[in-house]
Design a protein around this motif. Structure first.
Motif, PDB file in Angstrom:
ATOM      1  N   LYS A 118      50.255  36.991  12.884  1.00  0.00           N
ATOM      2  CA  LYS A 118      51.042  37.278  13.880  1.00  0.00           C
ATOM      3  C   LYS A 118      50.184  38.172  15.073  1.00  0.00           C
ATOM      4  CE  LYS A 118      55.626  39.555  14.583  1.00  0.00           C
ATOM      5  NZ  LYS A 118      56.684  39.905  14.143  1.00  0.00           N
ATOM      6  N   HIS A 129      50.395  43.941  12.408  1.00  0.00           N
ATOM      7  CA  HIS A 129      50.341  42.256  11.649  1.00  0.00           C
ATOM      8  C   HIS A 129      49.078  41.912  11.132  1.00  0.00           C
ATOM      9  CE1 HIS A 129      54.470  42.543  13.405  1.00  0.00           C
ATOM     10  NE2 HIS A 129      54.169  42.591  14.513  1.00  0.00           N
ATOM     11  N   GLN A 157      54.083  49.879  13.437  1.00  0.00           N
ATOM     12  CA  GLN A 157      53.759  48.531  12.780  1.00  0.00           C
ATOM     13  C   GLN A 157      52.292  47.996  12.923  1.00  0.00           C
ATOM     14  OE1 GLN A 157      56.473  45.169  14.270  1.00  0.00           O
ATOM     15  NE2 GLN A 157      57.534  46.789  13.777  1.00  0.00           N
ATOM     16  N   HIS A 182      51.170  49.158  16.805  1.00  0.00           N
ATOM     17  CA  HIS A 182      52.112  49.247  18.039  1.00  0.00           C
ATOM     18  C   HIS A 182      53.595  49.426  17.717  1.00  0.00           C
ATOM     19  CE1 HIS A 182      52.677  45.277  16.217  1.00  0.00           C
ATOM     20  NE2 HIS A 182      53.872  45.128  16.643  1.00  0.00           N
ATOM     21  N   GLU A 228      50.826  38.408  19.009  1.00  0.00           N
ATOM     22  CA  GLU A 228      52.179  38.700  19.716  1.00  0.00           C
ATOM     23  C   GLU A 228      51.875  39.266  21.282  1.00  0.00           C
ATOM     24  OE1 GLU A 228      54.797  40.608  17.043  1.00  0.00           O
ATOM     25  OE2 GLU A 228      54.325  42.660  18.127  1.00  0.00           O
TER      26      GLU A 228
HETATM   27 ZN    ZN Z   1      55.252  43.639  16.257  1.00  0.00          ZN
END
Ligand code: ZN
Length: 322
Positions: free
Chosen positions: A112, A97, A95, A171, A114
Motif C-alpha cells: 500500500k 503500510h 500507522q 503517517h 498512497e
Molecule cells: Zn495509511
C-alpha cells in the motif's frame, strides 16, 4: 459501447469518523462516525458498483475480471487502484503500510503506497508524516518507550496540499482534515500507536501491530521531492501532482464553462473524482451531468471525452509500465 462508468461508493464507520461526507459531499452515510467513502474500489472490503450503461449493477471487480480490454488489457490479476475520501473528525492511528513483497508474504495482497490531496483542513490541523529516528535501534527504542513526541514528525496542512506516502512511511491523518486518497488496492495497515483510545464497540484498546510496523518502516525517513507540472488543456489547468511507480495523479481545474477535450490511448484508462463544482461530461455524443462527489472511470475504448463547466477534479491513471 463507449461509455463512462459512474460508481456507487460504499462507506466505512470508524472510531475517528464524522459527518462531513454528508455535509460536504451529500453522501447518504450510515452514521455520524463515518470515516471513509470507498469511491472507486474493486477491493473485497468495499466493492463499488457501476450505476449506468451496459454494465449497470456489475461490481468493478467483476468488470475488471471479465473485460480486461476495457482496462488496457492490463496483466495484473487484480484491479490495482483504490480511491477513497476520508473524514478525520478525530486523529487516525499512527500507522505504516507494507510494500508489495511484504504484503504478498504476510497478507496475500498488494502493498500500500498512497497519496493524499487535502480537501479541507481546520485551522491548525496537522498530519503525522515521517519520523526522526536515525536507525532501526533508535526507532524501536522510541516506540517501545512511547516517546511519540520525539519520534513523530508533525506537518501542518491546508486545503490544496498534496502528500505522497510510499509504503514504509509512518503517517497519520490528523483531526479536522478531509482528503481524497489515491492508493494501491490494499487494506493492509500496521498500527504503531492509537493514542491509547478505547474502541466504543469492544471496550478495548484497538489492536497494534508493532512487530510488522517496525519491520516495514523505512529508516531513516526520506521526504520525496515532488515536482508539480502545470499545463493548459483547453479551458482546464491540469497540474500533475505525482507520477509514481503505481499511479499518475493530476489535479484538474476547469473554469468559466469553456470546454476541454481529453484523450487517452488504448493502453490505459482514467479514474475521475469530482471534488468541487458542477458541469458536463460528453462521451461519444452522450452527455452526463457532473457534480461534486461523483466518481467515474473512462475505460480504454473511450479515446476522447469533453468536460465543460466550473469544476475541480482529481484524475488518476495506473502506471502502465507495471
Ligand atoms: Zn495509511
Amino acid at each position: 459501447m463507449q461509455e463512462p462508468y459512474f460508481l456507487l461508493p460504499t462507506f466505512q464507520e470508524k472510531i475517528w469518523g464524522g459527518n462531513r461526507l454528508k455535509t460536504e459531499f451529500n453522501y447518504d452515510i450510515p452514521s455520524d462516525h463515518t470515516g471513509e467513502c470507498w469511491a472507486i474500489s474493486a477491493h473485497p472490503h468495499g466493492l463499488s458498483t457501476i450505476m449506468n450503461g451496459q454494465y449497470r449493477g456489475w461490481t468493478l471487480d467483476k468488470l475488471y475480471k471479465q473485460h480486461r480490454e476495457l482496462f488496457g488489457n492490463a496483466t495484473t490479476d487484480k484491479f490495482p487502484l483504490l480511491v477513497k475520501i476520508l473524514d478525520a473528525n478525530d486523529d487516525l492511528s499512527v500507522q505504516v503500510h507494507p510494500d508489495n513483497e511484504y504484503a504478498q508474504k504476510y497478507e496475500k495482497e498488494l502493498g500500500k503506497t498512497e497519496c493524499w490531496y487535502v480537501l479541507k483542513a481546520d485551522p491548525g490541523a496537522e498530519m503525522i508524516y515521517g519520523h526522526n529516528a536515525k536507525n532501526k535501534n533508535e526507532l524501536q527504542q522510541l516506540v517501545l518507550t512511547k516517546q511519540w513526541y520525539r519520534l513523530l514528525r508533525h506537518v501542518p496542512v491546508q486545503a490544496g496540499d498534496f502528500l505522497y506516502v510510499p509504503s514504509g512511511t509512518i503517517h497519520a491523518i490528523g483531526k479536522g482534515i478531509m482528503v481524497i486518497e489515491i492508493q494501491q488496492s490494499s487494506d493492509s495497515t500496521y498500527r504503531l500507536y492509537d493514542f491509547d483510545r478505547i474502541d466504543p464497540n469492544t471496550g478495548q484498546l484497538r489492536e497494534l501491530h508493532l512487530k510488522h510496523a517496525l519491520t516495514v518502516t523505512n529508516v531513516p525517513h526520506v521526504d520525496h521531492k515532488l515536482t508539480m507540472i502545470e499545463k493548459q488543456v483547453g479551458n482546464a489547468i491540469v497540474t500533475t501532482l505525482l507520477e509514481g511507480p503505481y499511479f499518475k495523479v493530476d489535479h484538474c481545474q476547469i473554469n468559466d464553462y469553456g470546454t476541454s477535450v481529453f484523450n487517452q490511448d488504448e493502453m490505459t484508462y482514467t479514474l475521475v473524482s469530482v471534488i468541487d463544482g458542477k458541469g458536463k461530461l460528453a462521451v461519444n455524443k452522450q452527455d452526463f451531468l457532473l457534480h461534486k462527489g461523483q466518481h467515474f472511470i473512462l475505460p480504454s475504448n473511450v479515446r476522447q471525452w469533453k468536460i465543460e463547466g466550473n469544476l475541480e477534479c482529481i484524475v488518476t491513471q495506473p502506471n502502465n509500465k507495471l
